[in-house]
Scaffold this active site. Structure first.
Site, mmCIF file in Angstrom:
data_model
loop_
_atom_site.group_PDB
_atom_site.id
_atom_site.type_symbol
_atom_site.label_atom_id
_atom_site.label_comp_id
_atom_site.label_asym_id
_atom_site.label_seq_id
_atom_site.Cartn_x
_atom_site.Cartn_y
_atom_site.Cartn_z
ATOM 1 N N PRO A 92 0.820 -1.220 0.000
ATOM 2 C CA PRO A 92 0.000 0.000 0.000
ATOM 3 C C PRO A 92 0.850 1.265 0.000
ATOM 4 O O PRO A 92 0.351 2.346 -0.319
ATOM 5 C CB PRO A 92 -0.837 -0.123 1.272
ATOM 6 C CG PRO A 92 -0.263 -1.236 2.067
ATOM 7 C CD PRO A 92 0.556 -2.073 1.153
ATOM 8 N N GLU A 119 2.821 -6.880 8.342
ATOM 9 C CA GLU A 119 3.081 -5.440 8.197
ATOM 10 C C GLU A 119 4.085 -5.138 7.087
ATOM 11 O O GLU A 119 4.537 -4.012 6.951
ATOM 12 C CB GLU A 119 3.582 -4.853 9.523
ATOM 13 C CG GLU A 119 2.584 -4.950 10.657
ATOM 14 C CD GLU A 119 1.276 -4.219 10.376
ATOM 15 O OE1 GLU A 119 1.338 -3.043 9.968
ATOM 16 O OE2 GLU A 119 0.211 -4.827 10.546
ATOM 17 N N ARG A 161 -3.138 -9.134 -20.473
ATOM 18 C CA ARG A 161 -4.014 -8.803 -21.609
ATOM 19 C C ARG A 161 -3.327 -7.881 -22.614
ATOM 20 O O ARG A 161 -3.837 -7.691 -23.724
ATOM 21 C CB ARG A 161 -5.353 -8.234 -21.136
ATOM 22 C CG ARG A 161 -5.287 -6.946 -20.404
ATOM 23 C CD ARG A 161 -6.624 -6.613 -19.765
ATOM 24 N NE ARG A 161 -7.638 -6.149 -20.704
ATOM 25 C CZ ARG A 161 -7.647 -4.946 -21.272
ATOM 26 N NH1 ARG A 161 -6.665 -4.088 -21.023
ATOM 27 N NH2 ARG A 161 -8.598 -4.592 -22.097
ATOM 28 N N ASP A 176 -10.134 1.394 -24.308
ATOM 29 C CA ASP A 176 -10.222 1.240 -22.855
ATOM 30 C C ASP A 176 -10.133 2.584 -22.161
ATOM 31 O O ASP A 176 -9.348 3.429 -22.556
ATOM 32 C CB ASP A 176 -9.031 0.431 -22.309
ATOM 33 C CG ASP A 176 -9.148 -1.047 -22.579
ATOM 34 O OD1 ASP A 176 -10.204 -1.472 -23.064
ATOM 35 O OD2 ASP A 176 -8.172 -1.748 -22.305
HETATM 36 CL CL1 6GU Z 1 -0.377 -3.812 -3.307
HETATM 37 N N1 6GU Z 1 -1.068 -4.450 -0.847
HETATM 38 C C1 6GU Z 1 -1.819 -4.281 0.247
HETATM 39 N N2 6GU Z 1 -1.605 -5.069 1.307
HETATM 40 N N3 6GU Z 1 -2.770 -3.375 0.347
HETATM 41 C C2 6GU Z 1 -2.957 -2.602 -0.715
HETATM 42 C C3 6GU Z 1 -2.236 -2.714 -1.896
HETATM 43 C C4 6GU Z 1 -1.269 -3.670 -1.922
HETATM 44 N N4 6GU Z 1 -2.657 -1.804 -2.766
HETATM 45 C C5 6GU Z 1 -3.629 -1.154 -2.149
HETATM 46 N N5 6GU Z 1 -3.806 -1.619 -0.915
#
Ligand code: 6GU
Length: 273
Positions: A92, A119, A161, A176
């Protein structure tokens, strides 16, 4: 393209056997190998995580198993002549995964995914591999998942794709939303198919007209309408030179007009919801 995934949940990657990615694998265009990180753990409990230095909640994935897993995986691919690898670390805190990045990754012969649970992975692992190969830390959106495996599925499908010969019809990705060119950075509008009436709902007359110019214009209007509603940031970001006279009329109807810099924003008297 070769794809390796190292994970503590190999079964989470089962969807890679299905649909477009499954077919690309069966057709030999994609060589996917899923590995269990715990195969590189050393104790009786197959431990791959430990408490964070500095304290705090949760667990951090250890350097040891990841280092050995990635070394072995890279050695195997090099031996097989997989080409120059890139390491993709879903997190994230990564950079946003976009269509542009999907296109960039699709150019590479070999991707190695390192999705974390807990984590995250001890930072020294990415620091170490960054000295040897390109490392992409990517996030698939502004929300938090329990682990990176779902992101591996997302990135793999977006990349697969784009591979030559995977989509039957090259035109099917030209329009797209987010594809470069074509509908330049607008979302796609509504689509319809048979039957011509369903529960009293018909088809917009213009789509039955056979008038290609009018149909293209209608689609563009609907794309503008949907983009204003769902992603106003994309309209602001657009080079105003991309808007023709009819686009400007439509944007005005939707309550958007050019500001001092020429870029479009909501008219001052129109309240945004
Ligand atoms: Cl790539 N991993 C995690 N754990 N949460 C996320 C993410 C990735 N992308 C958005 N939220």
């Amino acid at each position: 393209m070769r794809i390796d995934v190292v994970t503590i949940f190999p079964e989470y990657l089962e969807p890679l056997n299905v649909s477009l990615v499954g077919k690309a694998r069966a057709a030999g265009r994609l060589d996917v190998r899923v590995h269990d990180l715990r195969d590189w753990a050393h104790d009786r409990h197959n431990t791959v995580d430990d408490t964070p230095y500095g304290g705090g909640p949760g667990m951090v994935m250890m350097t040891g198993p990841w280092g050995e897993a990635l070394d072995d995986t890279l050695a195997d691919g090099y031996e097989a002549g997989a080409g120059r690898p890139a390491l993709v670390v879903p997190t994230p805190s990564g950079r946003p995964f976009t269509q542009q990045l999907a296109g960039e990754l699709a150019e590479r012969p070999w991707l190695v995914f390192a999705p974390a649970r807990y984590e995250g992975i001890d930072t020294r692992v990415t620091d170490e591999y960054r000295t040897r190969l390109p490392v992409y830390e990517v996030s698939i959106g502004d929300y938090v998942l329990a682990g990176g495996e779902a992101a591996v599925l997302v990135v793999t499908e977006a990349v697969a794709r784009l591979l030559p010969g995977v989509l039957g019809n090259a035109a099917s990705y030209r329009d797209d939303s987010f594809a470069p060119g074509a509908m330049a950075d607008l979302l796609e509008g509504p689509v319809y198919t048979k039957p011509p009436t369903w529960r009293g709902r018909g088809i917009p007359e213009v789509l039955l007209s056979g008038h290609h110019g009018k149909i293209a214009r209608w689609r563009r209007d609907e794309a503008l309408r949907r983009t204003v509603a769902h992603r106003p940031d994309l309209i602001r970001r657009c080079d105003p030179a991309a808007f023709d006279k009819r686009d400007r009329e439509m944007l005005s109807i939707l309550g958007w007009m050019p500001g001092p810099d020429g870029r479009f924003g909501p008219s001052p008297h129109v309240m945004e919801e």
